[in-house]
Design a protein around this motif. Structure first.
Motif, mmCIF file in Angstrom:
data_model
loop_
_atom_site.group_PDB
_atom_site.id
_atom_site.type_symbol
_atom_site.label_atom_id
_atom_site.label_comp_id
_atom_site.label_asym_id
_atom_site.label_seq_id
_atom_site.Cartn_x
_atom_site.Cartn_y
_atom_site.Cartn_z
ATOM 1 N N PRO A 1 2.691 7.755 15.360
ATOM 2 C CA PRO A 1 1.755 6.812 14.748
ATOM 3 C C PRO A 1 2.316 6.298 13.428
ATOM 4 C CG PRO A 1 1.024 9.058 14.341
ATOM 5 C CD PRO A 1 2.214 9.152 15.257
ATOM 6 N N ALA A 2 1.733 5.238 12.906
ATOM 7 C CA ALA A 2 2.167 4.691 11.624
ATOM 8 C C ALA A 2 1.835 5.666 10.499
ATOM 9 C CB ALA A 2 1.492 3.352 11.375
ATOM 10 N N VAL A 3 2.702 5.667 9.480
ATOM 11 C CA VAL A 3 2.441 6.427 8.256
ATOM 12 C C VAL A 3 2.376 5.415 7.117
ATOM 13 C CG1 VAL A 3 3.217 8.248 6.698
ATOM 14 C CG2 VAL A 3 3.690 8.424 9.156
ATOM 15 N N ASN A 4 1.189 5.245 6.551
ATOM 16 C CA ASN A 4 0.982 4.209 5.534
ATOM 17 C C ASN A 4 1.032 4.833 4.141
ATOM 18 O OD1 ASN A 4 0.164 2.047 3.959
ATOM 19 N ND2 ASN A 4 -1.297 1.299 5.473
ATOM 20 N N GLY A 5 2.116 4.547 3.432
ATOM 21 C CA GLY A 5 2.274 5.030 2.061
ATOM 22 C C GLY A 5 2.014 3.946 1.027
ATOM 23 N N SER A 6 1.338 2.870 1.459
ATOM 24 C CA SER A 6 1.119 1.709 0.582
ATOM 25 C C SER A 6 0.151 2.025 -0.560
ATOM 26 C CB SER A 6 0.555 0.538 1.392
ATOM 27 O OG SER A 6 1.407 0.196 2.456
ATOM 28 N N TYR A 7 0.179 1.128 -1.555
ATOM 29 C CA TYR A 7 -0.773 1.162 -2.656
ATOM 30 C C TYR A 7 -1.478 -0.188 -2.737
ATOM 31 C CZ TYR A 7 1.357 5.466 -4.442
ATOM 32 O OH TYR A 7 1.811 6.763 -4.576
ATOM 33 N N ILE A 8 -2.679 -0.180 -3.298
ATOM 34 C CA ILE A 8 -3.373 -1.420 -3.620
ATOM 35 C C ILE A 8 -3.699 -1.419 -5.104
ATOM 36 C CG2 ILE A 8 -4.374 -2.239 -1.457
ATOM 37 C CD1 ILE A 8 -6.782 -0.462 -1.944
ATOM 38 N N ALA A 9 -3.467 -2.559 -5.748
ATOM 39 C CA ALA A 9 -3.810 -2.743 -7.161
ATOM 40 C C ALA A 9 -4.862 -3.828 -7.244
ATOM 41 C CB ALA A 9 -2.571 -3.130 -7.969
ATOM 42 N N ALA B 1 -6.862 -8.430 -3.565
ATOM 43 C CA ALA B 1 -6.088 -7.413 -4.275
ATOM 44 C C ALA B 1 -4.608 -7.539 -3.952
ATOM 45 C CB ALA B 1 -6.584 -6.018 -3.906
ATOM 46 N N GLU B 2 -3.797 -6.946 -4.814
ATOM 47 C CA GLU B 2 -2.354 -6.880 -4.593
ATOM 48 C C GLU B 2 -2.048 -5.716 -3.661
ATOM 49 O OE1 GLU B 2 -0.467 -9.188 -5.975
ATOM 50 O OE2 GLU B 2 -1.861 -9.955 -7.501
ATOM 51 N N LEU B 3 -1.138 -5.940 -2.704
ATOM 52 C CA LEU B 3 -0.701 -4.873 -1.810
ATOM 53 C C LEU B 3 0.753 -4.532 -2.102
ATOM 54 C CD1 LEU B 3 -1.267 -3.064 0.713
ATOM 55 C CD2 LEU B 3 -0.313 -4.921 2.089
ATOM 56 N N ILE B 4 1.024 -3.246 -2.240
ATOM 57 C CA ILE B 4 2.391 -2.756 -2.363
ATOM 58 C C ILE B 4 2.703 -2.032 -1.054
ATOM 59 C CG2 ILE B 4 4.008 -1.374 -3.710
ATOM 60 C CD1 ILE B 4 0.726 -2.199 -5.337
ATOM 61 N N PRO B 5 3.185 -2.775 -0.029
ATOM 62 C CA PRO B 5 3.382 -2.172 1.295
ATOM 63 C C PRO B 5 4.562 -1.214 1.337
ATOM 64 C CG PRO B 5 4.095 -4.471 1.307
ATOM 65 C CD PRO B 5 3.500 -4.210 -0.043
ATOM 66 N N GLY C 1 1.062 -3.559 -9.734
ATOM 67 C CA GLY C 1 0.740 -4.946 -9.446
ATOM 68 C C GLY C 1 1.995 -5.763 -9.201
ATOM 69 N N HIS C 2 1.939 -7.036 -9.582
ATOM 70 C CA HIS C 2 3.030 -7.992 -9.353
ATOM 71 C C HIS C 2 3.904 -8.075 -10.600
ATOM 72 C CE1 HIS C 2 4.596 -12.028 -7.832
ATOM 73 N NE2 HIS C 2 4.942 -12.045 -9.107
ATOM 74 N N TYR C 3 5.174 -7.712 -10.444
ATOM 75 C CA TYR C 3 6.126 -7.682 -11.563
ATOM 76 C C TYR C 3 6.583 -9.086 -11.951
ATOM 77 C CZ TYR C 3 10.927 -7.302 -13.487
ATOM 78 O OH TYR C 3 12.081 -7.451 -14.222
#
Length: 316
Positions: free
Chosen positions: A124-132, A110-114, A278-280
């Motif tokens: 602690p880490a705060v993960n606001g990422s998305y996956i497409a 999958a695509e990761l938008i970190p 996704g990937h632009y």
């Protein structure tokens, strides 16, 4: 292994960027305006990032690479954004960019938008990422908030990352409307810098919104290719392409030229609040497209886990 490289200082760049970028943009867009502004509060709409800004010790990391994905995947290549933050000498960094999700965690490609505020000694880490990813139900786009299913900060294979202290501050605002040239928004910015700075590598990262129009976006299939992908045509036949509608919130990393580190010189992933991402690649509505971006030049470049065997396939 980490390979640091120095860019021009951000102070020097800010003095020149405004006129350089505006002149170049007007060769590719009907209307363009570049200025220095206070970074908007990125915790607010439409961004909703875990950090207020993109300022403070800005740097770029190119981790892994396309050769770990093609011609055949190397699934053992897994990384952690908290570790990357330490590797780039900025523990607790706010990181955004474009990469591949960890198939070890997801079970699929999958695509990761970190978009991650990495962990520090105090927080602690705060993960606001998305996956497409490809929706198994209808073969369309399935965009999800990473933290809705997972608690880690892993990624796989490759990533192009812009990191900073996540602070407010002065940034470069770019507005560009009505594309008249062939280059996409990111390629246009990068090639302007390459043309102007020549042999000196200049890196820049940040976020931009496609406010109006539509864009060509790809998502990698859930299954890695069992057959070697040896050409760009092979890769494009494997990828799944979509036309997605604005508004799209894009995270980008670009370097004007590769100073010999086997870099991916530009990479952009996007998400939205309407279920697409996704990937632009390029906007598909040049007459009506509107871009609004906030960027900052990087002070340092880090090359992490550079592939020993390389090629230039699949870097579009």
């Amino acid at each position: 292994a980490t390979c640091p490289g120095n860019f021009l200082s951000s102070i020097t760049l800010l003095l020149y960027f405004i006129t350089v970028l505006q002149k170049g943009l007007k060769e590719n867009f009907a209307d363009a305006e570049v200025s220095v502004v206070d970074c908007p509060d990125l915790t607010k709409e439409p961004f909703k990032f875990p950090a207020k800004g993109i300022c403070g010790k800005p740097r770029i990391a190119d981790v892994g690479g396309v050769p770990y994905l093609i011609p055949l995947v190397k699934k053992e290549k897994v990384y952690d954004l908290n570790t990357v933050a330490k590797d780039i000498e900025l523990p607790g960094a706010f990181i955004l960019g474009a990469g591949a999700a960890s198939s070890k965690i997801l079970g699929v490609n999958a695509e990761l938008i970190p978009i991650v505020q990495t962990k520090s000694e105090k927080n602690p880490a705060v993960n606001g990422s998305y996956i497409a990813q490809i929706n198994p139900a209808d073969k369309g786009c399935l965009l999800e908030k990473y933290s809705s299913k997972y608690t880690d900060c892993e990624f796989g294979l490759l990533a192009n990352l812009y990191a900073s202290e996540g602070q407010p501050g002065k940034v470069i605002e770019v507005k560009a409307n009505g594309r008249t040239g062939e280059l996409n928004f990111v390629s246009c910015l990068r090639q302007i810098l390459e043309k102007h700075y020549g042999e000196k590598p200049v890196g820049m990262g940040g976020t931009f919104i496609i406010q109006k129009g539509k864009a060509k976006i790809h998502i990698m299939p859930p299954e890695f290719s069992a057959c070697p992908l040896n050409t760009d045509e092979d890769v494009n036949n494997w990828l799944k392409f979509f036309e997605m509608k604005a508004p799209l919130i894009c995270q980008t990393v670009m370097v004007s030229r590769d100073p010999g580190f086997d870099l991916r010189v530009e990479h952009t992933h996007c998400f939205s609040h309407h279920g697409e991402g996704g990937h632009y690649h390029q906007d598909t509505s040049p007459d009506s497209v509107q871009y609004l971006g906030y960027f900052l030049p990087a002070e340092l470049l880090f090359r992490i886990d550079r592939p020993q065997e390389t090629h230039l396939v699949g870097r579009d």
